[in-house]
Enzyme design. Structure first.
Site, PDB file in Angstrom:
ATOM      1  N   TYR A  93      32.522  61.566  61.960  1.00  0.00           N
ATOM      2  CA  TYR A  93      32.020  60.553  61.023  1.00  0.00           C
ATOM      3  C   TYR A  93      31.070  59.547  61.693  1.00  0.00           C
ATOM      4  O   TYR A  93      30.671  58.569  61.081  1.00  0.00           O
ATOM      5  CB  TYR A  93      33.196  59.897  60.287  1.00  0.00           C
ATOM      6  N   HIS A 131      42.162  46.975  66.126  1.00  0.00           N
ATOM      7  CA  HIS A 131      41.774  48.332  65.690  1.00  0.00           C
ATOM      8  C   HIS A 131      42.849  49.380  65.986  1.00  0.00           C
ATOM      9  O   HIS A 131      42.607  50.349  66.702  1.00  0.00           O
ATOM     10  CB  HIS A 131      40.427  48.749  66.320  1.00  0.00           C
ATOM     11  N   GLN A 183      45.898  42.141  65.868  1.00  0.00           N
ATOM     12  CA  GLN A 183      46.056  42.895  64.627  1.00  0.00           C
ATOM     13  C   GLN A 183      47.259  43.829  64.673  1.00  0.00           C
ATOM     14  O   GLN A 183      47.500  44.598  63.753  1.00  0.00           O
ATOM     15  CB  GLN A 183      44.788  43.722  64.355  1.00  0.00           C
ATOM     16  N   GLU A 222      33.295  51.527  55.245  1.00  0.00           N
ATOM     17  CA  GLU A 222      32.992  52.862  54.707  1.00  0.00           C
ATOM     18  C   GLU A 222      34.138  53.450  53.916  1.00  0.00           C
ATOM     19  O   GLU A 222      35.303  53.208  54.192  1.00  0.00           O
ATOM     20  CB  GLU A 222      32.703  53.838  55.869  1.00  0.00           C
TER      21      GLU A 222
END
Ligand code: HEC
Length: 467
Positions: A349, A246, A173, A339
């Protein structure tokens, strides 16, 4: 010549046999919902060229194995072996090709509750574009993940990428990710441009894969060259990871012109809770890389002083609300836990202690969805749409949409419009669907909405139809 024929014959007959098995499996287990010629029935067509829940064989395998149970797609984990599931997904992809099914063409118009919309292909021929930034109505920059920064002049792509930008690690990614112009770009002596990307260290002496982390620089463009580069954020190298996913990012500025960017958990959820690690966080720095005096963990000796909030999995959307000045983030969750968060300084979070998602194999990550001291998302998507970029609409062309949030999704290939009032989502409408994986969505300086798509690498421009 003879041997060649024989080889070809064997290979083909082998494939055909596999295909026959898969066809039988399909007719037995799947045809009563998806139709005996894949045309659909009680469930969607599997030959219409769209894979709403992911188009790679990995996604399709997973959808068959674990089902999409809340929609009525059963899980075949117990009925079929992994091998059989693979056979079926290969067969489905092959059948789709044979049916000549192509991706649904990009629509020329869209109908929404408030507006009829014209869709124009603004730019094409990009290679996995990641983010789009406007300087003004004329000039924009777009990143390509492979490591190219391209200039756009009213949508016309300059053939030559900017030369001399930092080397990026374009694997998985990772690659060249976010780009942004300085809020004071036009002031004399400014002209700063910011880039966030996957930074790889040298290959380790023991031959281990090179380690990587998200890094942030600024520089200027002089002619076609990247110059005056300054490093604004480079995490300690001992925190770099061997993973290739990520990385988070997006670069946004608040009213004081401080800079915010996100780093995903880099595949290690526990780090999101560890304030000594850069990953799984949203960071705030000054535009020159210094730490703002009121950063929440500045006085905490074990914490990284740039951290603004933590407990994030992989935020790839950041935007400030034009009226309230609040920062919002969209983050990729695991299966069923994407989210939308309202970001406050020093706040946790909750990833991976609390989440609404499950592991990709369907097993639970955690039993709890809420916990004291951990903030709840304002909104979550189950199933996950693979939320990516967000931007609040603020312009003249769609006045009814001012202060509404545009949300792009990769897997679901859609753009949604969220009506947010007093920090709560009141309404959600899909305004674009199945045109391609949405990597960025931007409200342009001209008030048009720009949608950056992957496969094919295209930028769409949405404007209201004259009535
Ligand atoms: C009881 C009905 C039912 C059966 C049987 C069934 N499915 Fe499904 N399937 C669904 C539903 C419902 C969906 C969700 C999409 C929709 O609303 O149509 C779905 C979705 C899918 C998807 C995702 C499609 C996409 O757009 O991404 C795949 C792939 C799939 N099914 C494959 C299979 C295969 C292979 C079998 C047989 C092993 C099978 N299904 C059997 C009902 C069924």
């Amino acid at each position: 010549m003879k041997t060649l024929t024989i080889i070809v014959f064997t290979v083909c007959s082998g494939l055909a046999a596999l295909g026959q098995d898969a066809a039988k499996l399909y007719q037995t287990h799947c045809s009563h919902c998806h139709g005996n010629t894949f045309q659909g029935g009680s469930a969607k067509s599997l030959a219409d060229g769209t894979w709403q829940f992911g188009d790679t064989s990995g996604h399709i395998n997973r959808n068959i194995k674990f089902g999409i149970t809340h929609l009525g797609m059963p899980a075949y984990e117990k009925t079929l072996s992994d091998q059989q599931i693979k056979q079926i997904s290969t067969y489905l992809l092959e059948m789709q090709k044979q049916a000549g099914a192509t991706k649904s063409p990009i629509p020329e118009t869209l109908q929404t509750l408030d507006y009829d919309i014209n869709v124009e292909i603004w730019t094409e021929g990009l290679e996995v574009p990641w983010s789009l930034a406007f300087l003004d109505e004329k000039t924009a920059l777009v990143t390509e993940r492979s490591g190219r920064l391209r200039t756009l002049d009213k949508g016309r792509l300059h053939s030559k990428p900017i030369e001399g930008i930092p080397e990026v690690l374009a694997e998985g990614q990772g690659g060249l990710l976010a780009v942004a112009f300085d809020p004071d770009y036009h002031e004399e002596g400014n002209q700063w441009i910011y880039l966030a990307f996957s930074h790889g260290l040298e290959i380790q002496p023991n031959g281990r894969r090179s380690l990587a982390m998200t890094k942030l620089v600024r520089g200027r463009i002089n002619g076609n060259d990247w110059t005056d580069e300054e490093t604004l954020f480079e995490a300690p190298h001992e925190t770099y990871r061997t993973t290739r996913h990520h990385y988070g990012t997006r670069i946004v500025f608040d009213e004081k012109k401080d800079l915010y960017f996100a780093i995903g958990d880099r595949g290690t959820g526990a780090h999101a809770q560890d304030l000594s690690k850069p990953n799984g966080k949203i960071h705030r720095i000054r535009r020159d890389g210094r730490i703002p005096r009121d950063n929440p963990f500045r006085r905490n000796k074990t914490a990284m002083p740039s951290i603004f909030s933590y407990g994030h999995r992989n935020p790839q959307g950041l935007a400030f609300h034009p009226q309230t000045g609040h920062l919002w983030s969209a983050e990729h969750g695991p299966l069923g836990g994407d989210e939308l968060n309202l970001i406050a300084p020093g706040t946790n979070y909750g990833w991976p202690i609390i989440t609404y998602g499950k592991n990709y194999n369907g097993t639970p990550i955690t039993d709890i969805v809420r916990k004291e001291g951990m903030e709840q998302p304002v909104w979550y998507w189950r199933p996950s749409t693979a939320v990516c970029a967000i931007d609040f609409y603020h312009g003249d062309l769609f006045p009814k949409w001012n202060n509404k949030l545009l949300v792009g999704a990769l897997k679901y290939e859609d753009v949604r419009l969220l009506d947010i009032e007093n920090g709560r989502v009141m309404h959600e409408e899909v305004i674009l669907k199945n045109a391609g994986r949405v990597r960025d969505v931007v409200c342009g300086p001209d008030g048009a909405i720009y949608v950056v798509l992957n496969n094919p690498g295209t930028i769409l421009r949405l404007t209201p139809k004259e009535d």
